[in-house]
Design an enzyme around this catalytic site. Structure first.
Site, PDB file in Angstrom:
ATOM      1  N   ASN A   1      -5.231  -3.997   1.105  1.00  0.00           N
ATOM      2  CA  ASN A   1      -6.568  -4.569   1.249  1.00  0.00           C
ATOM      3  C   ASN A   1      -7.583  -3.520   0.788  1.00  0.00           C
ATOM      4  OD1 ASN A   1      -8.944  -5.751   2.065  1.00  0.00           O
ATOM      5  ND2 ASN A   1      -8.558  -5.533   4.259  1.00  0.00           N
TER       6      ASN A   1
ATOM      7  N   LYS B   1     -10.753  -3.773   0.709  1.00  0.00           N
ATOM      8  CA  LYS B   1     -12.056  -3.861   1.394  1.00  0.00           C
ATOM      9  C   LYS B   1     -13.178  -3.687   0.347  1.00  0.00           C
ATOM     10  CE  LYS B   1      -9.845  -1.959   5.466  1.00  0.00           C
ATOM     11  NZ  LYS B   1     -10.012  -1.551   6.837  1.00  0.00           N
TER      12      LYS B   1
ATOM     13  N   HIS C   1      -9.524 -11.530   9.089  1.00  0.00           N
ATOM     14  CA  HIS C   1      -9.499 -10.059   9.183  1.00  0.00           C
ATOM     15  C   HIS C   1     -10.520  -9.589  10.231  1.00  0.00           C
ATOM     16  CE1 HIS C   1      -9.939  -5.824   8.160  1.00  0.00           C
ATOM     17  NE2 HIS C   1      -8.728  -5.918   7.629  1.00  0.00           N
TER      18      HIS C   1
ATOM     19  N   GLU D   1     -12.562  -7.201  10.360  1.00  0.00           N
ATOM     20  CA  GLU D   1     -13.915  -6.849   9.897  1.00  0.00           C
ATOM     21  C   GLU D   1     -14.753  -8.106   9.668  1.00  0.00           C
ATOM     22  OE1 GLU D   1     -12.596  -4.236   6.810  1.00  0.00           O
ATOM     23  OE2 GLU D   1     -11.956  -2.829   8.357  1.00  0.00           O
TER      24      GLU D   1
ATOM     25  N   GLU E   1      -2.944  -7.009  13.509  1.00  0.00           N
ATOM     26  CA  GLU E   1      -3.726  -5.807  13.242  1.00  0.00           C
ATOM     27  C   GLU E   1      -4.617  -5.499  14.445  1.00  0.00           C
ATOM     28  OE1 GLU E   1      -4.146  -5.167   8.746  1.00  0.00           O
ATOM     29  OE2 GLU E   1      -5.790  -6.448   9.370  1.00  0.00           O
TER      30      GLU E   1
ATOM     31  N   GLY F   1      -8.422   1.399  10.332  1.00  0.00           N
ATOM     32  CA  GLY F   1      -9.320   2.384   9.743  1.00  0.00           C
ATOM     33  C   GLY F   1      -9.628   3.564  10.653  1.00  0.00           C
TER      34      GLY F   1
ATOM     35  N   SER G   1      -3.813   1.508  10.280  1.00  0.00           N
ATOM     36  CA  SER G   1      -3.498   2.917  10.005  1.00  0.00           C
ATOM     37  C   SER G   1      -2.039   3.154   9.613  1.00  0.00           C
ATOM     38  CB  SER G   1      -3.919   3.792  11.187  1.00  0.00           C
ATOM     39  OG  SER G   1      -5.329   3.726  11.338  1.00  0.00           O
TER      40      SER G   1
HETATM   41  C1  PEP Z   1      -6.792  -3.419   7.051  1.00  0.00           C
HETATM   42  O1  PEP Z   1      -7.932  -3.357   6.610  1.00  0.00           O
HETATM   43  O2  PEP Z   1      -6.196  -4.499   7.067  1.00  0.00           O
HETATM   44  C2  PEP Z   1      -6.169  -2.194   7.558  1.00  0.00           C
HETATM   45  C3  PEP Z   1      -5.030  -2.294   8.175  1.00  0.00           C
HETATM   46  O3  PEP Z   1      -6.853  -1.009   7.355  1.00  0.00           O
HETATM   47  P1  PEP Z   1      -6.289   0.475   7.599  1.00  0.00           P
HETATM   48  O4  PEP Z   1      -4.934   0.557   6.953  1.00  0.00           O
HETATM   49  O5  PEP Z   1      -7.285   1.365   6.939  1.00  0.00           O
HETATM   50  O6  PEP Z   1      -6.193   0.676   9.066  1.00  0.00           O
END
Ligand code: PEP
Length: 235
Positions: free
Chosen positions: A6, A8, A90, A92, A159, A165, A195
């Site tokens: 992703n 972003k 997601h 965010e 997630e 993040g 992460s």
């Molecule tokens: C994501 O945006 O789906 C995600 C898992 O981000 P990160 O790997 O940076 O935690």
């Protein structure tokens, strides 16, 4: 195994093209058969010539073909590049951009009707995690309200919000307990995200009930993403 990146709000149109082409060459020359999905920014969507197991998806779209929805894209813009994969729910979009479960469910129904592959994200914030597994599952199950979990082209991604993040990955115990509970209810591929890094992707993807990873930060440098694919290619 499904490995997804992703982007972003990262990469340009030019750097996305070079990333996708490099990943494509890597999959081809190493004969890797795992599914790889890349979600670039809307401005970097394009018609890429890729191997069948490399898919380009959109991070978001409005539940409409076309019309007056300033700042959004609809299926007319996705069809231009034959994009048929979308990320929905997601964290965010839920927590930063304020999408409600009702809006998410409407978006899901719209893209389901069109046969899109939907990567549907669920996950709890820190205060819910701290309240224990039962509360976490309660919260996660609420994120399935209005969502047809029998949809054939559905991929789930667990997630935890506190792991996205932040550099803090969920423990193996956290992941297996939530994944096994979700899998007990919904028989769909289930990715872990939060992460995931080059160094831990293999261990995480080897856990029971984990069918792949959705990766943000650690996937943006193409060499790292190729290493992530390499580290999971035989799983
Ligand atoms: C994501 O945006 O789906 C995600 C898992 O981000 P990160 O790997 O940076 O935690």
């Amino acid at each position: 195994m499904i490995i997804a990146s992703n982007f972003k709000t990262n990469h340009t149109r030019k750097s996305t093209a070079s990333f996708v082409n490099e990943v494509n060459d890597f999959l081809k020359s190493n004969d890797i058969s795992n599914e790889v999905i890349v979600f670039p920014t809307a401005t970097s969507l394009d018609e890429f010539d890729t191997v069948p197991n490399l898919t380009i998806g959109t991070q978001n779209a409005y539940a409409v073909e076309k019309g007056s929805f300033t700042g959004e894209i609809g299926t007319t813009q996705l069809d231009e590049f034959a994009i048929k994969t979308i990320l929905i729910g997601h964290s965010e979009r839920r927590h930063v951009l304020g999408e409600s479960q009702d809006e998410i469910a409407k978006k899901y129904a719209f893209f389901k009707e069109l046969g899109y592959t939907i990567v549907y994200c669920i996950g709890e914030p820190l205060e819910v995690k701290e309240a224990g597994l039962e509360k976490t599952l309660e919260y996660v199950y609420e994120q399935f309200e209005g969502i047809d979990t029998n949809y054939e082209n559905l991929i789930l991604a667990y997630e935890p919000v506190w792991a996205i993040g932040t550099g803090v990955t969920a423990t193996n115990e956290d992941i297996t307990s939530v994944h096994s509970a979700i899998k007990g209810r919904i028989d769909k591929p289930l990715l872990y995200g939060g992460s995931v890094k080059v160094a831990n992707v293999r261990e995480i993807c080897s856990l029971d009930g984990v069918d792949g990873a959705l990766i943000g930060t650690a996937s943006w440098v193409v060499e790292d993403f190729k290493q992530i694919i390499e580290n999971t290619k035989d799983l």
